[in-house]
Design an enzyme around this catalytic site. Structure first.
Site, PDB file in Angstrom:
ATOM      1  N   HIS A   1       0.849  -1.046  -0.027  1.00  0.00           N
ATOM      2  CA  HIS A   1      -0.131   0.091  -0.052  1.00  0.00           C
ATOM      3  C   HIS A   1       0.724   1.187  -0.116  1.00  0.00           C
ATOM      4  CE1 HIS A   1      -3.206  -2.917   1.662  1.00  0.00           C
ATOM      5  NE2 HIS A   1      -3.913  -2.222   0.964  1.00  0.00           N
TER       6      HIS A   1
ATOM      7  N   ASP B   1       7.429   6.489   8.868  1.00  0.00           N
ATOM      8  CA  ASP B   1       6.924   6.092  10.101  1.00  0.00           C
ATOM      9  C   ASP B   1       5.639   6.809  10.368  1.00  0.00           C
ATOM     10  OD1 ASP B   1       7.148   4.029  11.839  1.00  0.00           O
ATOM     11  OD2 ASP B   1       7.383   5.301  13.471  1.00  0.00           O
TER      12      ASP B   1
ATOM     13  N   PHE C   1      -5.730   0.712   4.370  1.00  0.00           N
ATOM     14  CA  PHE C   1      -5.053  -0.221   5.339  1.00  0.00           C
ATOM     15  C   PHE C   1      -5.168   0.232   6.691  1.00  0.00           C
ATOM     16  CE2 PHE C   1      -0.850   1.421   6.134  1.00  0.00           C
ATOM     17  CZ  PHE C   1      -0.739   2.320   5.060  1.00  0.00           C
TER      18      PHE C   1
ATOM     19  N   HIS D   1      -1.909  12.356   5.924  1.00  0.00           N
ATOM     20  CA  HIS D   1      -0.795  12.515   6.525  1.00  0.00           C
ATOM     21  C   HIS D   1       0.526  12.068   5.725  1.00  0.00           C
ATOM     22  CE1 HIS D   1      -2.696   8.807   7.133  1.00  0.00           C
ATOM     23  NE2 HIS D   1      -1.774   8.124   7.498  1.00  0.00           N
TER      24      HIS D   1
HETATM   25  P1  IMP Z   1       4.216   2.200  10.225  1.00  0.00           P
HETATM   26  O1  IMP Z   1       4.383   3.321   9.971  1.00  0.00           O
HETATM   27  O2  IMP Z   1       4.191   1.151   9.394  1.00  0.00           O
HETATM   28  O3  IMP Z   1       5.029   1.769  11.479  1.00  0.00           O
HETATM   29  O4  IMP Z   1       2.779   2.316  10.781  1.00  0.00           O
HETATM   30  C1  IMP Z   1       2.255   2.449  12.113  1.00  0.00           C
HETATM   31  C2  IMP Z   1       0.681   1.907  12.198  1.00  0.00           C
HETATM   32  O5  IMP Z   1      -0.187   2.636  11.878  1.00  0.00           O
HETATM   33  C3  IMP Z   1       0.557   0.483  11.484  1.00  0.00           C
HETATM   34  O6  IMP Z   1      -0.232  -0.198  12.454  1.00  0.00           O
HETATM   35  C4  IMP Z   1      -0.276   0.821  10.333  1.00  0.00           C
HETATM   36  O7  IMP Z   1      -1.181   0.029   9.873  1.00  0.00           O
HETATM   37  C5  IMP Z   1      -0.654   2.105  10.527  1.00  0.00           C
HETATM   38  N1  IMP Z   1      -0.747   3.214   9.437  1.00  0.00           N
HETATM   39  C6  IMP Z   1       0.358   3.667   8.820  1.00  0.00           C
HETATM   40  N2  IMP Z   1      -0.173   4.447   7.714  1.00  0.00           N
HETATM   41  C7  IMP Z   1      -1.556   4.218   7.730  1.00  0.00           C
HETATM   42  C8  IMP Z   1      -2.468   4.899   6.778  1.00  0.00           C
HETATM   43  O8  IMP Z   1      -2.397   5.655   6.021  1.00  0.00           O
HETATM   44  N3  IMP Z   1      -3.915   4.796   7.185  1.00  0.00           N
HETATM   45  C9  IMP Z   1      -4.085   3.805   8.543  1.00  0.00           C
HETATM   46  N4  IMP Z   1      -3.238   3.477   9.070  1.00  0.00           N
HETATM   47  C10 IMP Z   1      -2.124   3.413   8.821  1.00  0.00           C
END
Ligand code: IMP
Length: 198
Positions: A12, A74, A155, A183
């Site tokens: 994604h 992140d 996601f 974001h």
């Molecule tokens: P990371 O940046 O992959 O460590 O994301 C941290 C957490 O936030 C994970 O559980 C991701 O699934 C969630 N997350 C990251 N980006 C998104 C987004 O754009 N929408 C929703 N959840 C997100």
């Protein structure tokens, strides 16, 4: 053609980055992910306490191996009435073996019937360029947490995040709609703006 490695296995995220780079810069950049790299790079432990630190940890680990310009992101979701949780711990919120669905359920149950649903989604993009210089770019979107999951696109926490000024969750939006408001879209556009000027 310039190659950029995106330090993730998440398809994604690759799609979101590819679409934004394509829209802003055309076909001049090829986006590789960890799935395209040999030898394979496994998951990198996020030991930092801020989004900036974690994004840089991931970017450095991959840049050291590939020597290519590297992007890592992140993301954290901070919920106001939960004192900023889950924040940097968003990925592991519901514990060992957390899934998107279990994290969403945990957040909904922590909030319970609390009417204060305010939240902010933040992404930090770390970029290490061809001369090993480190850069970070931040994007944020304010919004609120819904009462139940809605929608099947996107996601993570997308089914329960409703950005300010909208009635739909991110998971009810098309990719284009989400990218315009999100974001990660904002952080990526700040990064692309930087690339355009160098
Ligand atoms: P990371 O940046 O992959 O460590 O994301 C941290 C957490 O936030 C994970 O559980 C991701 O699934 C969630 N997350 C990251 N980006 C998104 C987004 O754009 N929408 C929703 N959840 C997100």
């Amino acid at each position: 053609m310039m190659q950029i490695v995106l330090a993730t296995h998440n398809p994604h995220k690759r799609e979101e980055l590819r679409q934004i780079l394509l829209a802003e810069l055309g076909n001049s950049i090829e986006v590789l992910t960890l799935d395209d790299i040999n030898p394979p790079i496994g998951d990198i432990e996020e030991t930092g306490t801020t989004l900036e630190e974690n994004a840089l940890i991931k970017a450095r680990a991959v840049h050291e191996i590939t020597k290519l310009p590297t992007v890592a992101d992140d993301t954290g979701l901070e919920v106001f009435s939960l004192g900023g949780a889950p924040g940097v711990y968003s990925a592991r919120y519901s514990g060992e073996g957390a899934t998107y669905a279990s994290n969403v359920q945990k957040l909904l149950s922590e909030l319970g019937g609390n009417p204060d649903r305010r939240a902010v989604f933040s992404t930090v993009i770390a970029y290490i360029d061809e001369s090993n210089k480190e850069h970070t770019f931040r994007g944020e979107v304010k919004g609120k947490i819904g009462w139940e999951p809605r929608g099947t696109n996107g996601f993570g926490y997308d089914p329960i995040f409703i950005p300010e000024g909208e009635s739909k969750t991110f998971a009810e939006m098309t990719d284009e709609e989400k990218n315009a408001a999100s974001h990660r879209g904002r952080a990526l556009r700040a990064f692309v703006e930087y690339l355009r000027n160098v």
